[in-house]
Design an enzyme around this catalytic site. Structure first.
Site, PDB file in Angstrom:
ATOM      1  N   VAL A  15     -39.851 -16.427 -24.443  1.00  7.79           N
ATOM      2  CA  VAL A  15     -40.231 -16.676 -25.949  1.00  7.79           C
ATOM      3  C   VAL A  15     -40.255 -17.617 -26.059  1.00  7.79           C
ATOM      4  O   VAL A  15     -39.368 -18.740 -25.522  1.00  7.79           O
ATOM      5  CB  VAL A  15     -39.338 -15.680 -26.414  1.00  7.79           C
ATOM      6  CG1 VAL A  15     -39.674 -15.935 -27.828  1.00  7.79           C
ATOM      7  CG2 VAL A  15     -39.702 -14.297 -26.271  1.00  7.79           C
TER       8      VAL A  15
ATOM      9  N   GLY B 208     -42.226 -11.092 -20.770  1.00  5.91           N
ATOM     10  CA  GLY B 208     -42.475 -12.552 -21.401  1.00  5.91           C
ATOM     11  C   GLY B 208     -41.505 -13.681 -21.611  1.00  5.91           C
ATOM     12  O   GLY B 208     -40.016 -13.434 -21.461  1.00  5.91           O
TER      13      GLY B 208
ATOM     14  N   LYS C 183     -43.060 -15.030 -28.499  1.00  5.12           N
ATOM     15  CA  LYS C 183     -43.954 -14.644 -27.281  1.00  5.12           C
ATOM     16  C   LYS C 183     -44.536 -14.356 -26.619  1.00  5.12           C
ATOM     17  O   LYS C 183     -45.135 -13.367 -27.121  1.00  5.12           O
ATOM     18  CB  LYS C 183     -43.386 -12.381 -26.897  1.00  5.12           C
ATOM     19  CG  LYS C 183     -42.546 -12.228 -25.936  1.00  5.12           C
ATOM     20  CD  LYS C 183     -42.499 -10.341 -25.983  1.00  5.12           C
ATOM     21  CE  LYS C 183     -41.158 -10.278 -26.541  1.00  5.12           C
ATOM     22  NZ  LYS C 183     -39.812  -9.070 -27.157  1.00  5.12           N
TER      23      LYS C 183
ATOM     24  N   ASP D 216     -33.564   0.522 -26.760  1.00  2.88           N
ATOM     25  CA  ASP D 216     -32.600  -0.862 -25.626  1.00  2.88           C
ATOM     26  C   ASP D 216     -32.017  -1.029 -26.752  1.00  2.88           C
ATOM     27  O   ASP D 216     -32.630  -2.484 -26.774  1.00  2.88           O
ATOM     28  CB  ASP D 216     -34.578  -1.456 -25.854  1.00  2.88           C
ATOM     29  CG  ASP D 216     -33.983  -2.268 -23.799  1.00  2.88           C
ATOM     30  OD1 ASP D 216     -32.504  -1.858 -23.246  1.00  2.88           O
ATOM     31  OD2 ASP D 216     -34.584  -3.035 -23.697  1.00  2.88           O
TER      32      ASP D 216
ATOM     33  N   GLY E 262     -35.688 -18.214 -25.104  1.00  2.00           N
ATOM     34  CA  GLY E 262     -35.590 -16.868 -23.605  1.00  2.00           C
ATOM     35  C   GLY E 262     -37.288 -16.886 -23.024  1.00  2.00           C
ATOM     36  O   GLY E 262     -38.120 -17.230 -22.934  1.00  2.00           O
ATOM     37  N   GLU E 263     -36.388 -15.795 -22.206  1.00  2.00           N
ATOM     38  CA  GLU E 263     -36.853 -14.989 -21.155  1.00  2.00           C
ATOM     39  C   GLU E 263     -36.729 -13.622 -20.475  1.00  2.00           C
ATOM     40  O   GLU E 263     -35.645 -14.052 -20.504  1.00  2.00           O
ATOM     41  CB  GLU E 263     -37.285 -16.557 -19.829  1.00  2.00           C
ATOM     42  CG  GLU E 263     -38.934 -15.442 -19.170  1.00  2.00           C
ATOM     43  CD  GLU E 263     -38.497 -16.653 -17.480  1.00  2.00           C
ATOM     44  OE1 GLU E 263     -39.777 -16.253 -16.777  1.00  2.00           O
ATOM     45  OE2 GLU E 263     -38.055 -17.316 -17.730  1.00  2.00           O
ATOM     46  N   GLY E 264     -37.887 -12.733 -21.364  1.00  2.00           N
ATOM     47  CA  GLY E 264     -37.649 -11.191 -20.449  1.00  2.00           C
ATOM     48  C   GLY E 264     -38.247 -10.902 -19.304  1.00  2.00           C
ATOM     49  O   GLY E 264     -39.467 -11.634 -18.779  1.00  2.00           O
TER      50      GLY E 264
END
Length: 613
Positions: free
Chosen positions: A329, A327, A343, A436, A322-324
């Protein structure tokens, strides 16, 4: 890989030592036979019985990065098919893949530049499928592929079958055309195609002629008609015959012995070099973002940087899940053998996020919150180490065409998420507002138990206070309109966000309907569609009508009340109780209904049909 592992050498390295090391490595690559390289590879490679030369194996519609890799790729696929036939597993993990590709260098020296490594397990979705998973999730595609790839002997009929087979192959990836994440859609579709193809060919692996026909057709799908007059490459054929003749003259046992001795020397030399020059991480040119960070009384242990890099194989891209905005993951395995999600935070705008999670939320524990297991901190980067939720986030299960959740599963996920929020809002040291809540921040454990994650925007409201002022933060479509107007953070903002998520669980729809002439928020869409009392149009088509109409209506009305004006919204305790009521209605109706009847477990559409009859 985010960055490679460098070493710091002394100012005057031993040049003779380095030269000797390079000579020994070259010697092993040149002379050691495959038996000395396949200790960790479960595949057994044999030269293909097909008549393809080294550069005439095809590039599989652009999947291979080099056309000359086609022949060795077919050898690889056949060996993988044999393994699948015996074990039911499809793709190799990253370490075994590396070992097997090293062994495959016997057939293609530059095999690591072919792109075969894309067929590695661990990236989620189809890469982790077994044959049973393919049958369950891609059963229709598997059946269609088998019917269209039923090859005859040869001639014009063969060409027609190949064209039909290629069309069926390409259709397998259509389910991914609407994927909304940042992964490569083409690679994801290709991996699913190969999963289906391997499942089919492994079941007929003893019919080598059939398997080779499938390989030949799919490999040459882009260029078959252009290559009728150039079937054989004389030069490549002569080289292959020459190479085989040379191999026959070698004493295999002798070279295995020599290869083993040289390998032992190299391993010893590398170990010494590692001990002398290795540092835990490369010199960094990034600013010292975390230099002044002070953590007081963290509620989780601090991990050494070596442990983090070892767990993620030096932040290997194959482990990226994953990426947000904060940064990337990565999934990893700690030295304790525990599987985790890590993360990596390097953005200066997220230092506050790192500090907030470690200093405050590491003390918060609940079954429906993702547990923060530890952290790692250096002057220029930080890592947060969480428990791994193997079923990913709720978003892909709602919006992906190939992912399905039953009605009961949806209610249970909603209840778990609501319990997590209830716990946060009633925390003994002050109300914790998440700020969130959205499907991507609801993760699913091995049994699809839901856990809230990503507390980087959370706010703690002190005991005795009902709200706190703050800049507006959150994700578009999920933010409470009243919070946007008055900048007052309180628990009702989370209730609103949860209501939007609950509407998505019911409908499978995005938060804003962009298909309308005038884009409309999901809660308004729900009100319009259900104004006449008909819930069918709002229900997710993937439910296939398998839900209790009464329970659906109870849940829908709850979701709408969550998105109403602030003073009309329920507390999260009331949300949990109402959802538990809906679950009870659904399970009771299902248990009391015979398999051949829809008396109690039905949709309104079914009720109308029964009345008309």
């Amino acid at each position: 890989m985010l960055y490679s592992l460098n070493t710091t050498m002394p100012k005057r390295p031993n040049l003779l030592f380095v030269m000797c090391l390079l000579i020994m490595i070259t010697a092993v690559e040149k002379f050691a036979v495959s038996e000395s390289l396949t200790a960790d590879c479960s595949l057994h490679f044999e030269p293909s019985a097909s008549d393809n030369t080294a550069c005439e194996g095809g590039d599989w519609g652009g999947f291979l990065q080099k056309n000359c890799c086609g022949s060795s790729f077919q050898i690889y696929l056949y060996a993988l098919g044999l393994r699948t036939n015996q074990t039911g597993r499809l793709f190799l993990n990253s370490s075994e893949q590396s070992s097997c590709l090293t062994s495959l260098k016997t057939f293609e020296a530059d095999v690591f530049s072919c792109g075969i490594e894309k067929l590695t397990s661990g990236a989620g979705d189809c890469s982790d499928y077994s044959v049973g998973d393919v049958i369950h999730h891609l059963g229709e595609e598997l059946k269609s592929f088998g019917e269209h790839c039923n090859f005859p002997g040869s001639g014009e009929q063969w060409n027609q079958t190949c064209s039909s087979c290629v069309r069926s192959w390409r259709a397998i990836g259509e389910a991914y055309s609407t994927a909304s994440d940042g992964l490569s859609l083409q690679n994801e579709a290709d991996i699913c195609r190969f999963a289906v193809m391997l499942s089919l060919t492994s079941s007929r692996i003893e019919d080598e002629n059939y398997v080779q026909n499938v390989y030949k057709c799919l490999a040459e799908q882009e260029s078959y008609s252009e290559r009728i007059n150039s079937r054989f490459s004389l030069c490549s054929a002569e080289n292959r015959v020459s190479r085989n003749n040379r191999k026959k003259k070698l004493d295999a046992g002798f070279w295995i012995l020599i290869g083993g001795i040289l390998a032992t020397i190299i391993v010893t030399a590398l170990f010494i070099l590692f001990k002398r020059f290795y540092k835990s991480k490369p010199p960094s040119t990034r600013p010292a973002l975390f230099k002044d960070v002070q953590l007081k009384d963290p509620g989780c242990p601090k991990f050494p940087i070596k442990e983090v890099y070892s767990a993620t194989q030096n932040l290997n891209e194959l482990n990226l899940i994953g990426e947000g905005t904060a940064g990337k993951v990565y999934k990893g395995v700690l030295s304790s053998n525990r599987h985790v999600a890590i993360k990596h935070i390097i953005n200066d705008g997220n230092v506050e996020t790192f500090v907030r999670e470690v200093a405050s939320l590491s003390h918060v524990r609940h079954p429906n919150l993702v547990a923060l297991l530890g952290y790692c901190l250096t002057v220029d980067e930080g890592f947060l180490i969480y428990e791994l939720c193997p079923n990913g986030n709720l978003s892909k299960w709602i919006f992906r065409k190939d992912k399905t959740l039953s009605w009961i599963q949806r209610l249970e996920i909603a209840i778990d998420s609501a319990r997590g929020l209830w716990f946060l809002h009633t925390y003994s040291e002050g109300c914790i507002v998440h700020r969130d809540i959205k499907p991507t921040n609801i993760l699913l454990g091995p049994n699809f138990e839901a856990k809230l994650s990503d507390f980087g925007l959370s706010k703690v409201i002190d005991l005795g206070e009902s709200q706190v002022s703050s800049e507006v933060r959150g994700t578009f479509g999920y933010v409470d309109p009243e919070y946007q107007s008055n900048c007052q953070v309180n628990s009702s903002g989370d209730v609103y966000s949860f209501g939007i998520v609950l509407l998505q669980i019911l409908s499978g729809k995005k938060v804003i309907n962009m298909n309308l002439k005038r884009p409309m928020p999901l809660n308004k869409v729900a009100k319009v569609l259900t104004r006449g009392g008909n819930i069918i149009e709002f229900a997710d088509p993937k439910l296939n009508g398998m839900y209790s109409a009464e329970a659906f209506d109870v849940t829908l009305q709850l979701a709408l009340s969550c998105t109403a004006l602030k003073h009309q919204r329920p507390s999260m305790e009331q949300v949990v109780l109402t959802l538990e009521k809906a679950l009870h209605i659904s399970t009771t109706a299902k248990e009391s209904t015979p398999e051949t009847s829809t008396e109690h477990f039905y949709t309104p559409e079914r009720q109308v049909l029964k009345t008309e009859i």
